[in-house]
Scaffold this active site. Structure first.
Site, mmCIF file in Angstrom:
data_model
loop_
_atom_site.group_PDB
_atom_site.id
_atom_site.type_symbol
_atom_site.label_atom_id
_atom_site.label_comp_id
_atom_site.label_asym_id
_atom_site.label_seq_id
_atom_site.Cartn_x
_atom_site.Cartn_y
_atom_site.Cartn_z
ATOM 1 N N SER A 154 36.899 18.141 96.336
ATOM 2 C CA SER A 154 36.353 18.627 95.060
ATOM 3 C C SER A 154 36.693 20.096 94.891
ATOM 4 O O SER A 154 36.861 20.821 95.875
ATOM 5 C CB SER A 154 34.831 18.446 95.028
ATOM 6 N N TYR B 186 26.499 19.450 98.036
ATOM 7 C CA TYR B 186 27.677 18.654 97.697
ATOM 8 C C TYR B 186 28.952 19.407 98.051
ATOM 9 O O TYR B 186 29.875 18.856 98.671
ATOM 10 C CB TYR B 186 27.655 18.331 96.209
ATOM 11 N N LYS C 57 32.165 18.462 100.643
ATOM 12 C CA LYS C 57 33.553 18.395 100.194
ATOM 13 C C LYS C 57 34.420 19.445 100.887
ATOM 14 O O LYS C 57 35.624 19.249 101.073
ATOM 15 C CB LYS C 57 33.608 18.565 98.673
#
Length: 267
Positions: free
Chosen positions: A137, A150, A154
């Site tokens: 990401s 998150y 990633k």
């Protein structure tokens, strides 16, 4: 072999590869009915596909991923490509993510990615060839409000992408990653719909500083945009690209620091 291949980015990549006559193995933890529907959809829209099959698997469990990879090899004879797409996403403003939500992101995004790589490596080593594409990401390289947990998972995927080519020298196996920004999928719908508060704040705080090349002014991509990049990474046209990540976010990662702090609502 594509994890999380029944919806969103994974499904788009599966269709793109099938359009080029690839054999496709969809791996998902969704219901058998949903997996079969995805398989049938690919067969319908990608008539060039040779063989398409679906497999139910929870990538969090190493024994399961090993078993599924062996089953795919038994059915297809080899594994040339792994698209590590399975992932989960939770917005956690001001690091207030529930422990269970953070654990799930770690288990699926990090452990799941690594488990699948370990599962396919024996086949790729025997072949002395293979291509692994990890879906990371843009949040892995730029901070964004609400993305601490998150983004950390990633970033771990990006670290795996950087390190593995050093361990696989001389084996003919390439490892790359894609760093999508905002993409229209079911998983991100609450955050990235044009009507969401977060996107309105993004346009107000970032758009003026870093205009999007999209005529609509949005920074949102469609899954097919990521699929086209993944397809290129899986072909010899990208030979020499190894151990690195391609960012696909309309350049938004350059300005994420301008996102407003303390975002609490994504409605």
């Amino acid at each position: 072999m594509i994890t999380g291949g029944t919806t969103g980015i994974g499904f788009a990549i599966a269709r793109r590869l099938a359009e080029d006559a690839a054999d496709v193995a969809l791996v998902s933890e969704r219901s058998a009915e949903e997996i079969d529907q995805a398989v049938q959809a690919i067969k319908t829209f990608s008539t060039a596909a040779q063989r398409v099959a679906g497999y139910r698997c929870d990538v969090r469990h190493r024994a399961d991923t090993k078993s599924i990879a062996e089953e795919v090899v038994d059915q297809f004879g080899r594994i040339d490509i792994l698209i590590n797409n399975a992932g989960v996403y939770t917005l956690d403003a001001q690091c207030e993510a529930e422990e269970s939500a953070f654990k799930t992101m770690v288990d699926v995004n990090i452990h799941g990615t690594y488990n699948m790589i370990l599962a396919v490596l024996p086949a790729m080593k025997r072949q002395v060839s293979g291509c692994i594409v990890n879906i990371s990401s843009a949040a892995a390289v730029r901070g964004a409000g609400g993305h601490a947990c998150y983004g950390a998972t990633k970033a771990a995927i990006l670290a795996i992408t950087h390190a593995l080519p050093q361990e696989l020298k001389g084996m003919g196996i390439r490892v790359t990653a894609i760093g999508p920004g905002a993409v229209r999928t079911d998983m991100t719908a609450a955050v990235h719909t044009p009507q969401s508060v977060l996107m309105e704040q993004t346009r107000a705080s970032v758009g003026a500083l870093y205009p999007s090349p999209d005529p609509s002014g949005e920074f949102i991509l469609d899954p097919v945009n990521i699929a086209n990049i993944a397809f290129w990474l899986c072909t010899d046209q990208s030979w020499g690209v190894n151990g690195t990540m391609i960012l696909a976010d309309h350049g938004l990662s350059n300005s994420w620091s301008a996102l407003p702090a303390g975002i609490k609502s994504i409605t």
